[in-house]
Motif scaffolding. Structure first.
Motif, short mmCIF file in Angstrom:
data_model
loop_
_atom_site.label_atom_id
_atom_site.label_comp_id
_atom_site.label_asym_id
_atom_site.label_seq_id
_atom_site.Cartn_x
_atom_site.Cartn_y
_atom_site.Cartn_z
N ASP A 1 114.48 -17.67 34.36
CA ASP A 1 113.02 -17.62 34.49
C ASP A 1 112.65 -16.79 35.70
OD1 ASP A 1 112.67 -19.25 32.31
OD2 ASP A 1 112.44 -21.08 33.48
N GLY A 2 111.62 -15.97 35.56
CA GLY A 2 111.13 -15.19 36.68
C GLY A 2 111.81 -13.85 36.86
N ILE A 3 112.74 -13.50 36.00
CA ILE A 3 113.50 -12.26 36.20
C ILE A 3 112.62 -11.02 36.08
CG2 ILE A 3 114.31 -12.01 33.82
CD1 ILE A 3 116.39 -11.33 36.97
N LEU A 4 111.68 -11.01 35.15
CA LEU A 4 110.79 -9.84 35.02
C LEU A 4 109.96 -9.65 36.28
CD1 LEU A 4 109.48 -10.19 31.37
CD2 LEU A 4 111.13 -8.54 32.23
N HIS A 5 109.44 -10.75 36.80
CA HIS A 5 108.64 -10.70 38.02
C HIS A 5 109.48 -10.16 39.18
CE1 HIS A 5 106.23 -13.02 41.27
NE2 HIS A 5 105.86 -11.78 41.21
N ILE A 6 110.68 -10.65 39.31
CA ILE A 6 111.56 -10.22 40.40
C ILE A 6 111.91 -8.75 40.28
CG2 ILE A 6 113.88 -10.51 41.37
CD1 ILE A 6 113.56 -13.53 40.64
N LEU A 7 112.27 -8.31 39.06
CA LEU A 7 112.64 -6.91 38.85
C LEU A 7 111.47 -5.97 39.16
CD1 LEU A 7 114.79 -7.17 35.60
CD2 LEU A 7 115.60 -6.69 37.93
N ASN B 1 101.93 -14.60 25.79
CA ASN B 1 101.65 -15.59 26.84
C ASN B 1 102.86 -15.91 27.70
OD1 ASN B 1 98.90 -15.93 26.20
ND2 ASN B 1 99.45 -17.29 24.53
N ASP B 2 103.65 -14.89 28.01
CA ASP B 2 104.81 -15.06 28.88
C ASP B 2 104.33 -14.97 30.33
OD1 ASP B 2 107.06 -14.72 30.49
OD2 ASP B 2 108.13 -13.58 28.96
N GLN B 3 104.35 -16.09 31.05
CA GLN B 3 103.85 -16.14 32.44
C GLN B 3 104.62 -15.18 33.33
OE1 GLN B 3 103.84 -20.04 34.18
NE2 GLN B 3 103.70 -19.26 36.23
N ASP B 4 105.92 -15.05 33.13
CA ASP B 4 106.75 -14.16 33.93
C ASP B 4 106.30 -12.71 33.78
OD1 ASP B 4 108.88 -13.42 35.60
OD2 ASP B 4 110.22 -13.13 33.88
N ALA B 5 105.98 -12.31 32.55
CA ALA B 5 105.52 -10.94 32.32
C ALA B 5 104.17 -10.70 32.97
CB ALA B 5 105.44 -10.66 30.82
N CYS B 6 103.29 -11.71 32.96
CA CYS B 6 101.99 -11.58 33.61
C CYS B 6 102.17 -11.34 35.11
CB CYS B 6 101.15 -12.83 33.39
SG CYS B 6 100.64 -13.10 31.69
N LEU B 7 103.09 -12.07 35.72
CA LEU B 7 103.34 -11.87 37.14
C LEU B 7 104.00 -10.53 37.41
CD1 LEU B 7 104.56 -15.47 38.03
CD2 LEU B 7 102.35 -14.44 38.58
N ASN C 1 93.93 -22.42 33.90
CA ASN C 1 94.48 -23.15 32.76
C ASN C 1 95.92 -22.75 32.45
OD1 ASN C 1 92.11 -24.58 32.34
ND2 ASN C 1 91.28 -23.05 30.95
N THR C 2 96.26 -21.49 32.69
CA THR C 2 97.60 -20.99 32.35
C THR C 2 98.60 -21.22 33.47
OG1 THR C 2 96.58 -19.26 31.01
CG2 THR C 2 98.88 -18.97 31.57
N LEU C 3 98.22 -20.86 34.69
CA LEU C 3 99.17 -20.90 35.81
C LEU C 3 98.92 -22.08 36.75
CD1 LEU C 3 99.14 -17.09 36.67
CD2 LEU C 3 100.76 -18.32 35.23
N GLY C 4 97.77 -22.74 36.62
CA GLY C 4 97.45 -23.85 37.50
C GLY C 4 96.47 -23.43 38.58
N ILE C 5 95.62 -24.37 39.01
CA ILE C 5 94.56 -24.04 39.97
C ILE C 5 95.09 -23.77 41.37
CG2 ILE C 5 92.74 -25.21 38.70
CD1 ILE C 5 93.00 -27.51 40.68
N ASP C 6 96.33 -24.15 41.64
CA ASP C 6 96.91 -23.90 42.95
C ASP C 6 97.72 -22.61 43.01
OD1 ASP C 6 95.86 -26.25 43.99
OD2 ASP C 6 97.57 -27.43 43.29
N HIS C 7 97.71 -21.83 41.92
CA HIS C 7 98.50 -20.60 41.90
C HIS C 7 97.88 -19.58 42.85
CE1 HIS C 7 100.49 -17.02 40.34
NE2 HIS C 7 101.41 -17.87 39.91
N ARG C 8 98.72 -18.72 43.42
CA ARG C 8 98.26 -17.76 44.42
C ARG C 8 97.29 -16.73 43.86
NH1 ARG C 8 101.49 -12.94 44.23
NH2 ARG C 8 103.14 -13.21 42.70
#
Length: 113
Positions: A7-13, A32-38, A82-89
């Motif tokens: 998880d998170g590999i797309l964001h890291i790359l 709706n891939d959260q990693d791709a959004c990031l 709604n997708t990432l949470g209200i505490d997301h950066r």
């Protein structure tokens, strides 16, 4: 991308500047891939292909931050919350963007008067 990729590999790359195929990222975002959004946060884009904006700041503000009904927050802030949470950066970034755009909207309204 391999199915067993962490998880998170797309964001890291993308953060590290590794060139990712934009078509693949778009497909992931649409699924709706959260990693791709990031990952999109860190992907470069070519300014030569960006067309000049013709929308007013008022229109852009309404498209991003207005609720279509008083009962459901379907604005960009609602979607992120709604997708990432209200505490997301991203929430803080978009709250700052909203404040900046509100100033621009006031300026645009003053120019009209």
């Amino acid at each position: 991308m391999k199915e067993n990729a962490p998880d998170g590999i797309l964001h890291i790359l993308a953060y590290m500047g590794y060139p990712l195929p934009s078509e693949y990222i778009v497909d992931c975002v649409l699924s709706n891939d959260q990693d791709a959004c990031l990952a999109l946060l860190h992907m470069p884009y070519d300014h030569h292909y960006v067309t000049p904006h013709r929308e007013s700041m008022i229109d852009l503000y309404q498209q991003l931050f207005a609720w279509s009904t008083p009962h459901v927050d379907d604005s960009i802030l609602g979607a992120i919350g709604n997708t990432l949470g209200i505490d997301h950066r991203l929430m803080e970034r978009f709250y700052h963007l909203r404040s900046t755009m509100e100033l621009a909207v006031r300026y645009e309204i003053e120019r009209m008067i």
